[in-house]
Design a protein around this motif. Structure first.
Motif, PDB file in Angstrom:
ATOM      1  N   VAL A 122      87.252 117.630 -69.309  1.00  0.00           N
ATOM      2  CA  VAL A 122      87.142 118.712 -68.340  1.00  0.00           C
ATOM      3  C   VAL A 122      86.530 118.126 -67.063  1.00  0.00           C
ATOM      4  O   VAL A 122      85.593 117.314 -67.132  1.00  0.00           O
ATOM      5  CB  VAL A 122      86.249 119.843 -68.895  1.00  0.00           C
ATOM      6  N   PRO A 123      87.038 118.497 -65.881  1.00  0.00           N
ATOM      7  CA  PRO A 123      86.448 117.983 -64.640  1.00  0.00           C
ATOM      8  C   PRO A 123      84.931 118.179 -64.611  1.00  0.00           C
ATOM      9  O   PRO A 123      84.423 119.244 -64.956  1.00  0.00           O
ATOM     10  CB  PRO A 123      87.139 118.820 -63.558  1.00  0.00           C
ATOM     11  N   GLU A 124      84.250 117.134 -64.188  1.00  0.00           N
ATOM     12  CA  GLU A 124      82.788 117.130 -64.196  1.00  0.00           C
ATOM     13  C   GLU A 124      82.203 118.285 -63.411  1.00  0.00           C
ATOM     14  O   GLU A 124      81.199 118.882 -63.804  1.00  0.00           O
ATOM     15  CB  GLU A 124      82.278 115.799 -63.650  1.00  0.00           C
ATOM     16  N   VAL A 125      82.839 118.629 -62.287  1.00  0.00           N
ATOM     17  CA  VAL A 125      82.289 119.670 -61.423  1.00  0.00           C
ATOM     18  C   VAL A 125      82.174 121.006 -62.168  1.00  0.00           C
ATOM     19  O   VAL A 125      81.226 121.767 -61.938  1.00  0.00           O
ATOM     20  CB  VAL A 125      83.161 119.831 -60.147  1.00  0.00           C
ATOM     21  N   LEU A 126      83.098 121.297 -63.081  1.00  0.00           N
ATOM     22  CA  LEU A 126      83.052 122.563 -63.800  1.00  0.00           C
ATOM     23  C   LEU A 126      81.915 122.604 -64.815  1.00  0.00           C
ATOM     24  O   LEU A 126      81.528 123.679 -65.267  1.00  0.00           O
ATOM     25  CB  LEU A 126      84.383 122.813 -64.510  1.00  0.00           C
ATOM     26  N   ARG A 127      81.366 121.426 -65.161  1.00  0.00           N
ATOM     27  CA  ARG A 127      80.249 121.364 -66.116  1.00  0.00           C
ATOM     28  C   ARG A 127      78.920 121.136 -65.418  1.00  0.00           C
ATOM     29  O   ARG A 127      77.888 121.000 -66.066  1.00  0.00           O
ATOM     30  CB  ARG A 127      80.504 120.240 -67.125  1.00  0.00           C
ATOM     31  N   SER A 128      78.967 121.137 -64.071  1.00  0.00           N
ATOM     32  CA  SER A 128      77.764 120.784 -63.315  1.00  0.00           C
ATOM     33  C   SER A 128      76.766 121.927 -63.206  1.00  0.00           C
ATOM     34  O   SER A 128      75.579 121.696 -62.986  1.00  0.00           O
ATOM     35  CB  SER A 128      78.174 120.345 -61.897  1.00  0.00           C
ATOM     36  N   GLY A 129      77.246 123.165 -63.310  1.00  0.00           N
ATOM     37  CA  GLY A 129      76.357 124.311 -63.099  1.00  0.00           C
ATOM     38  C   GLY A 129      76.121 124.623 -61.641  1.00  0.00           C
ATOM     39  O   GLY A 129      75.413 125.586 -61.313  1.00  0.00           O
ATOM     40  N   ASP A 130      76.722 123.827 -60.750  1.00  0.00           N
ATOM     41  CA  ASP A 130      76.575 124.036 -59.312  1.00  0.00           C
ATOM     42  C   ASP A 130      77.671 125.009 -58.862  1.00  0.00           C
ATOM     43  O   ASP A 130      78.824 124.628 -58.661  1.00  0.00           O
ATOM     44  CB  ASP A 130      76.718 122.693 -58.590  1.00  0.00           C
ATOM     45  N   HIS A 131      77.299 126.264 -58.679  1.00  0.00           N
ATOM     46  CA  HIS A 131      78.306 127.289 -58.414  1.00  0.00           C
ATOM     47  C   HIS A 131      79.001 127.102 -57.068  1.00  0.00           C
ATOM     48  O   HIS A 131      80.184 127.430 -56.936  1.00  0.00           O
ATOM     49  CB  HIS A 131      77.662 128.678 -58.486  1.00  0.00           C
ATOM     50  N   ARG A 132      78.287 126.571 -56.086  1.00  0.00           N
ATOM     51  CA  ARG A 132      78.911 126.332 -54.789  1.00  0.00           C
ATOM     52  C   ARG A 132      79.993 125.271 -54.918  1.00  0.00           C
ATOM     53  O   ARG A 132      81.113 125.447 -54.415  1.00  0.00           O
ATOM     54  CB  ARG A 132      77.861 125.894 -53.758  1.00  0.00           C
ATOM     55  N   ARG A 133      79.691 124.165 -55.600  1.00  0.00           N
ATOM     56  CA  ARG A 133      80.673 123.091 -55.793  1.00  0.00           C
ATOM     57  C   ARG A 133      81.857 123.582 -56.629  1.00  0.00           C
ATOM     58  O   ARG A 133      83.012 123.224 -56.370  1.00  0.00           O
ATOM     59  CB  ARG A 133      80.026 121.889 -56.471  1.00  0.00           C
ATOM     60  N   ILE A 134      81.564 124.380 -57.629  1.00  0.00           N
ATOM     61  CA  ILE A 134      82.636 124.900 -58.481  1.00  0.00           C
ATOM     62  C   ILE A 134      83.593 125.769 -57.667  1.00  0.00           C
ATOM     63  O   ILE A 134      84.819 125.642 -57.781  1.00  0.00           O
ATOM     64  CB  ILE A 134      82.050 125.700 -59.663  1.00  0.00           C
ATOM     65  N   GLU A 135      83.033 126.629 -56.834  1.00  0.00           N
ATOM     66  CA  GLU A 135      83.874 127.505 -56.017  1.00  0.00           C
ATOM     67  C   GLU A 135      84.690 126.690 -55.025  1.00  0.00           C
ATOM     68  O   GLU A 135      85.874 126.986 -54.785  1.00  0.00           O
ATOM     69  CB  GLU A 135      83.006 128.526 -55.281  1.00  0.00           C
ATOM     70  N   GLU A 136      84.088 125.659 -54.437  1.00  0.00           N
ATOM     71  CA  GLU A 136      84.808 124.792 -53.513  1.00  0.00           C
ATOM     72  C   GLU A 136      85.954 124.076 -54.233  1.00  0.00           C
ATOM     73  O   GLU A 136      87.054 123.949 -53.694  1.00  0.00           O
ATOM     74  CB  GLU A 136      83.857 123.770 -52.884  1.00  0.00           C
ATOM     75  N   TRP A 137      85.688 123.611 -55.458  1.00  0.00           N
ATOM     76  CA  TRP A 137      86.735 122.935 -56.244  1.00  0.00           C
ATOM     77  C   TRP A 137      87.879 123.893 -56.556  1.00  0.00           C
ATOM     78  O   TRP A 137      89.056 123.547 -56.415  1.00  0.00           O
ATOM     79  CB  TRP A 137      86.124 122.391 -57.545  1.00  0.00           C
TER      80      TRP A 137
END
Length: 217
Positions: free
Chosen positions: A189-204
């Protein structure tokens, strides 16, 4: 909402309209389905719904009388949609528009064609699933019913489920989705989706949506 379907194959609708979201919506009283057998509006021993085309040519054409009499009996209050390969392509905006109606009636063609008088003087619009031909309007009717009913308030449980779908906002395609496990057969799974960083997730998700939309167009 009330959904009427006029068809020569009423059995096609029995199981699909009892399953998943269309079935749950009916069970909770959000929608009712009235499937009409077109052959009930014929007046000969063979229950004939089709005849040879004027001017000759291959195939059979569905007669106008049963459609007109079936709709007379229904007395529908909302749009009357003829499902036709000639129709304008059905889009999400149509599903939204139809979901706001108290009633919609779907006329399912079959065989080679439907008498043009049905399109010109009975149906309020003609819609198609796309630039291809299927055996009858039943397949298209089921797809359209599902697309409309899932938009009824309460059908999905929460509005965000629909709002994050493809085509909800114009022609945008939704971003890919992943769930557990985080790695399967070496596929991660892409790392960003497991990061917990909601801003980065939304940007992705926004970037992926834009990428997929460009790729599709």
């Amino acid at each position: 909402m009330r959904v009427n379907v006029v068809t020569i194959f009423p059995g096609v609708f029995t199981t699909p309209l009892q399953a998943s979201i269309p079935g749950r919506a009916a069970a909770s009283g959000l929608v009712s389905y009235h499937v009409v057998d077109l052959r009930d509006y014929t007046h000969d021993v063979h229950r004939t719904v089709d005849d040879q085309p004027y001017g000759g040519g291959a195939g059979m054409v569905m007669k106008p009388e049963p459609f007109f009499e079936a709709v007379d009996d229904l007395g529908p209050a909302g749009p009357i949609v003829l499902l036709s390969a000639r129709g304008r392509r059905f889009r999400h905006d149509d599903a939204v528009r139809l979901s706001l109606e108290p009633e919609m009636t779907l006329l399912c063609g079959h065989y080679k064609d439907v008498d043009q008088r049905v399109a010109d003087h009975l149906a309020t619009e003609e819609l198609s699933l796309g630039d291809f031909v299927v055996s009858g309007g039943e397949v298209a009717a089921l797809a359209m019913i599902d697309a409309v009913v899932r938009l009824l308030p309460g059908a999905l449980g929460d509005h965000e489920s629909a709002a994050s779908d493809s085509f909800y906002d114009g022609d945008a395609i939704s971003a890919p989705s992943y769930t557990r496990p985080a790695e399967y057969r070496g596929l991660k799974v892409p790392e960003v989706l497991r990061s917990g960083d909601h801003r980065r997730i939304e940007e992705w998700r926004t970037a992926e949506s834009e990428r997929l939309t460009r790729k599709r167009s």
